[in-house]
Structure formats: structure tokens, C-alpha cells
Design a protein around this motif. Structure first.
Motif: not given
Ligand code: FAD
Length: 286
Positions: A81-83, A113-119
Motif C-alpha cells: 500500500c505504501l505507494s 526509491p523507484n516507487a515513492p510513498a504516496k503518504g
């Protein structure tokens, strides 16, 4: 069938994890892998999911569908789910439901780093809290016999695990480990913390020295002294190392089963021949 029901049956639950192959050529061979694995009669097969933005994630759903429809084995789709944001998770859930998948392993995913977290989803428990009331999935979560690498200490790790179960995780699958004591200690701590769902040990058979080095560096698994001796003695003899690695996994499994574990989750690494050797070694036990 839902995982929660599978674990209520009065028998040892043998399950496997596979990953969707990256190369198109290997994907074509997934049937060969699945045929051999399904012949071993697993209660379910879980399929990993890329940390984010991976084109392989649709293959997770596709392979789960195949496991269910062609091989009549229960699939479990991993979901990170992070990204992702809420509409993206909604979309994955819709696709999983349309494919008839009843079980998901809800994960945060590794920081990538290739799939930044969307927060939007910070922890697996956020994903579980979001998905649970919106779907009918049985949701499993991950747990860590040697603590998650980012956890400060065992108590914090267990507290966070309790949050995950309170959010709706009905089964826990463990990270791989080579020292059973770490698993037994975690289960004891979890029970004291009031976690009462099935906790299944994840066993990774060591097939090559390289794979161990990768495991130690990516998930921080500790190698016990007797395992280090195997590495020292057979590191230049791949076939002997494979025999010893499989025998070690079998001895770990027997110890877990005689100590009361109600299931074993095998990380197959899509190597069905090695998995068959393990299953042959425990066929009258499991
Ligand atoms: P979480 O449970 O969210 O925990 C992550 C960290 O945050 C931990 O240190 C935890 O203690 C802490 N934490 C949790 N909740 C809180 C809170 N409320 N407040 C503060 N801290 C908190 N990765 C993939 O990309 N794809 C896969 O298919 C995949 N399959 C896996 C299968 C299994 C069985 C396991 C054990 C791991 C798998 N992973 C997979 C790896 C997993 O994504 C990573 O280990 C990731 O770093 C953590 O995921 P999690 O769901 O355990 O995270």
C-alpha cells in the motif's frame, strides 16, 4: 475458502509462496511450477506483489485466478500500500473480487526509491482498516520473529502487530528465519499481548550460498552456529549445500510441528523440485 476457515480445520496447513516471474519466457513456465506445487496438495498458495508501480502486479491477480480456476487451490494475493492511493487500492480490490479471490495478505511494502510513498497508507494496519469494511476479503498480515528491520525493539514491534490484528488481520504469516527460538519467542510475546489469531511460520529453504547472503542482507535473518557450519563446509560444493539446506529446512519444520505449530508456509522461490524434496521428507508427518 477463507484462510480463517482453513486454519480452523483439524489438520496441518501446508502452504506455499510464489512470485510472478518477471521475464515473459518464465511466465510461460508458471504452469509447470504450479502443476508441481499443486500436486503437493497445499491448502493455499500466496502470490507476491511488487512494491509499487510494478507491471507485475496485474500478473499477481492473473496468477491467483489461474491457481483458483485451473488448479482448484485457494490463492492468496499479496497487496502492498505504501505507494498507492485510495482509488488505486479500490481498483486492485475490484479486480481481485472480480477474479473470485477471497484472501489477501495486506502489506505496507518496503520503502523503494523507484516507487515513492504516496503518504496515504503509512502502515499495513492503515490498509487493513481501509479494506476491511469495504470488502469481504479474509485479510492476513505479516509478522517478524526477529523484529522488523525498522522496529526499535520487540515490545514496539509486538504493539504494532497487535494494532494490525485489531484492525482486522485474521491470520499472520511470518518472515523467514533460521532459528526456531526466534519464532517461538515471538509467538509467546504475541499471545501475552492478546494476539489470538493463527501465526504461521515462514520457512525459506536455502538452496544456494548466494540466496542466504541475499536473505541476511535484505531481511536481517540471523544464521545460527550450526547453519554457519553448513555454509563454511559446503560453500564450494553447490550440490552438497543444496542437500544440507533442504535437510536443515526439514529439521526446522519438524521442530515447529512437534512444538504445536498448526501450519508451515514455504517460500518456494518458484523452485518446485526443491519444495517436492522437502514435502517428500515430511509426507508422513504433515
Ligand atoms: P507494517 O506492519 O506496516 O510494519 C512496518 C514497520 O512499521 C514495522 O517496523 C512496524 O513495527 C512499524 N509500524 C507498524 N504499525 C505502526 C504504527 N501504527 N506506528 C508506528 N510504527 C508502526 N513486500 C512486497 O513488496 N511484496 C510482497 O508480496 C511481500 N510479501 C511479504 C510476505 C511476508 C510473509 C512478509 C513477512 C513480508 C513480505 N513483504 C513483501 C515485505 C514487506 O512488505 C516488508 O517487510 C515491509 O517493510 C513491511 O511490511 P509490513 O506489512 O509488515 O509493514
Amino acid at each position: 475458502m477463507k484462510l480463517s476457515e482453513i486454519y480452523k480445520q483439524d489438520k496441518t496447513v501446508l502452504s506455499f509462496e510464489i512470485f510472478p516471474p518477471k521475464a515473459a519466457e518464465e511466465l510461460k513456465n508458471i504452469d509447470e511450477t504450479l502443476e508441481m506445487l499443486c500436486d503437493l496438495n497445499p491448502a493455499y498458495i500466496s502470490v507476491t506483489f511488487g512494491a509499487g508501480g510494478s507491471s507485475n502486479n496485474n500478473k499477481t491477480i492473473e496468477i491467483c485466478k489461474k491457481i483458483k480456476e485451473k488448479y482448484h487451490v485457494e490463492p492468496v494475493a499479496h497487496l502492498t500500500c505504501l505507494s498507492y492511493d485510495k482509488p488505486e487500492i479500490d481498483e486492485f480490490c475490484k479486480e481481485l473480487e472480480a477474479a473470485g479471490i477471497e484472501n489477501i495478505l495486506a502489506l505496507r511494502g518496503d520503502v523503494n526509491p523507484n516507487a515513492p510513498a504516496k503518504g496515504v497508507f503509512k502502515y499495513a494496519s492503515d490498509l487493513i482498516e481501509y479494506v476491511k469494511p469495504r470488502t469481504n476479503f479474509c485479510i492476513a498480515g505479516a509478522c517478524y520473529p526477529e523484529c522488523h528491520l525498522e522496529s526499535g525493539d520487540r515490545v514496539t514491534d509486538l504493539r504494532n502487530l497487535k494494532t494490525k490484528v485489531d484492525a482486522g488481520a485474521e491470520v499472520l504469516l511470518s518472515q523467514l528465519f533460521f532459528d526456531n527460538k526466534a519464532f517461538f519467542d515471538m509467538v509467546e510475546g504475541a499471545r501475552i499481548a492478546g494476539i489470538d489469531v493463527p501465526i504461521t511460520p515462514g520457512i525459506m529453504p536455502c538452496l544456494t550460498v548466494k540466496s542466504i547472503q541475499r536473505m541476511v542482507s535484505t531481511c536481517g535473518a540471523t544464521l545460527p552456529e550450526n547453519f554457519k557450519k553448513i555454509v563454511e563446509r559446503y560453500e564450494d560444493k553447490p550440490e552438497a549445500f543444496l542437500d544440507a539446506g533442504l535437510a536443515y529446512a526439514i529439521s526446522q519444520i519438524i521442530d515447529l510441528l512437534v512444538s504445536g505449530c498448526d501450519g508451515i508456509h514455504l517460500y518456494t522461490m518458484n523452485r518446485p523440485a526443491a519444495v517436492k524434496r522437502i514435502c517428500d521428507g515430511i509426507k508422513n508427518i504433515i
